[in-house]
Motif scaffolding. Sequence first.
Motif, PDB file in Angstrom:
ATOM      1  N   GLY A 100       0.821  -1.200   0.000  1.00  0.00           N
ATOM      2  CA  GLY A 100       0.000   0.000   0.000  1.00  0.00           C
ATOM      3  C   GLY A 100       0.860   1.256   0.000  1.00  0.00           C
ATOM      4  O   GLY A 100       1.764   1.407  -0.819  1.00  0.00           O
ATOM      5  N   GLU A 101       0.586   2.154   0.946  1.00  0.00           N
ATOM      6  CA  GLU A 101       1.326   3.416   0.995  1.00  0.00           C
ATOM      7  C   GLU A 101       2.797   3.222   1.343  1.00  0.00           C
ATOM      8  O   GLU A 101       3.614   4.128   1.131  1.00  0.00           O
ATOM      9  CB  GLU A 101       0.672   4.363   2.001  1.00  0.00           C
ATOM     10  CG  GLU A 101      -0.710   4.848   1.564  1.00  0.00           C
ATOM     11  CD  GLU A 101      -1.293   5.868   2.511  1.00  0.00           C
ATOM     12  OE1 GLU A 101      -0.622   6.167   3.541  1.00  0.00           O
ATOM     13  OE2 GLU A 101      -2.400   6.356   2.249  1.00  0.00           O
ATOM     14  N   GLN A 102       3.168   2.043   1.860  1.00  0.00           N
ATOM     15  CA  GLN A 102       4.577   1.773   2.147  1.00  0.00           C
ATOM     16  C   GLN A 102       5.357   1.354   0.902  1.00  0.00           C
ATOM     17  O   GLN A 102       6.573   1.171   0.965  1.00  0.00           O
ATOM     18  CB  GLN A 102       4.714   0.696   3.229  1.00  0.00           C
ATOM     19  CG  GLN A 102       4.506   1.204   4.644  1.00  0.00           C
ATOM     20  CD  GLN A 102       5.079   0.247   5.656  1.00  0.00           C
ATOM     21  OE1 GLN A 102       4.547  -0.839   5.897  1.00  0.00           O
ATOM     22  NE2 GLN A 102       6.192   0.645   6.268  1.00  0.00           N
ATOM     23  N   GLY A 103       4.665   1.201  -0.212  1.00  0.00           N
ATOM     24  CA  GLY A 103       5.352   0.900  -1.463  1.00  0.00           C
ATOM     25  C   GLY A 103       5.492  -0.587  -1.743  1.00  0.00           C
ATOM     26  O   GLY A 103       4.808  -1.426  -1.143  1.00  0.00           O
ATOM     27  N   HIS A 104       6.393  -0.896  -2.663  1.00  0.00           N
ATOM     28  CA  HIS A 104       6.598  -2.270  -3.127  1.00  0.00           C
ATOM     29  C   HIS A 104       8.020  -2.722  -2.828  1.00  0.00           C
ATOM     30  O   HIS A 104       8.965  -1.930  -2.859  1.00  0.00           O
ATOM     31  CB  HIS A 104       6.357  -2.374  -4.635  1.00  0.00           C
ATOM     32  CG  HIS A 104       4.926  -2.186  -5.023  1.00  0.00           C
ATOM     33  ND1 HIS A 104       4.328  -0.944  -5.070  1.00  0.00           N
ATOM     34  CD2 HIS A 104       3.954  -3.085  -5.373  1.00  0.00           C
ATOM     35  CE1 HIS A 104       3.060  -1.088  -5.443  1.00  0.00           C
ATOM     36  NE2 HIS A 104       2.813  -2.360  -5.626  1.00  0.00           N
ATOM     37  N   LEU A 105       8.154  -4.016  -2.579  1.00  0.00           N
ATOM     38  CA  LEU A 105       9.463  -4.639  -2.404  1.00  0.00           C
ATOM     39  C   LEU A 105       9.598  -5.737  -3.453  1.00  0.00           C
ATOM     40  O   LEU A 105       8.855  -6.715  -3.447  1.00  0.00           O
ATOM     41  CB  LEU A 105       9.604  -5.242  -1.006  1.00  0.00           C
ATOM     42  CG  LEU A 105      10.923  -5.971  -0.727  1.00  0.00           C
ATOM     43  CD1 LEU A 105      12.095  -4.980  -0.730  1.00  0.00           C
ATOM     44  CD2 LEU A 105      10.857  -6.730   0.608  1.00  0.00           C
ATOM     45  N   ALA A 106      10.548  -5.566  -4.371  1.00  0.00           N
ATOM     46  CA  ALA A 106      10.765  -6.544  -5.436  1.00  0.00           C
ATOM     47  C   ALA A 106      11.791  -7.578  -4.998  1.00  0.00           C
ATOM     48  O   ALA A 106      12.764  -7.253  -4.299  1.00  0.00           O
ATOM     49  CB  ALA A 106      11.237  -5.839  -6.708  1.00  0.00           C
TER      50      ALA A 106
END
Length: 266
Positions: A100-106
């Motif tokens: 969500g608002e914490q972003g993405h981790l690839a």
Amino acid sequence: MRPASLRDVLSPDELTGIVQPSNARNWLPNLAVLPRAELQGNLLTVHNIRNTQYLTDQDYVVRHYDKTFDLDNLQNVDFIVVPFKDAPSLAHTMLSFGFGEQGHLAVSAEVRLEEGESYSPVKGSMRQYEIMYVLADERDVIALRTKYRKDDVYLYRTKATPQQARALLLDVMARVNKLAVAPEFYDTFTNNCTTNLVGHINRVAPGRIPANLGVVLPGYADQWAYELGLLEPRGSFAETRKRAEVSGLASRYAESPEFSDRIRRR
């Protein structure tokens, strides 16, 4: 025919006497730092998330940072497929976890190249490379491939629930930590990007992914995942694949701080 590897012609004792995997080599700068993770209650702190600034695919400024994710914010998992231009039946595969608002981790399981090395599938079956997990911003691992390597990239939303995504992520982080202290050799057929993803999924949901051509030829992994019901469909597979392509958007917004949102507006 599968290329003969040293495992096929030498005994385990002979192999042990030749070479052992190591984390101490003269690595390429963007592959030199291993990630690791710490879990405290519901908070997952990931160390050494890569956020490299690329000028070309060979010229770059390596950057890393640490970030703490609240697992209650984990919403979904996306499946990323990057077909090889000269051999589309082969591909690189990755996962991206959405907070969500914490972003993405690839998450990208990759050959860990040394200075002066380049990847070869034949060498990959002969204990010539170590394997590592790159944990990175999506901007790093996706824009590198679209803008600088001119690869096509397909981004699919999976059907994983938040609970399944959490179990999958924690299994991935356990392997990340293991490789930091117990290095392994990459293997073109048995220890590559796709076999590792399959292993994680099957540990979380035993038997969910049976043996299939998509493991040996990961250029078909997205169709295989679609047929297994792992992906959110957008009509037929051809229609779903067309809507999943993010190559143009990823190149256009490679420097945007809203990269992950931009490539999903399609």
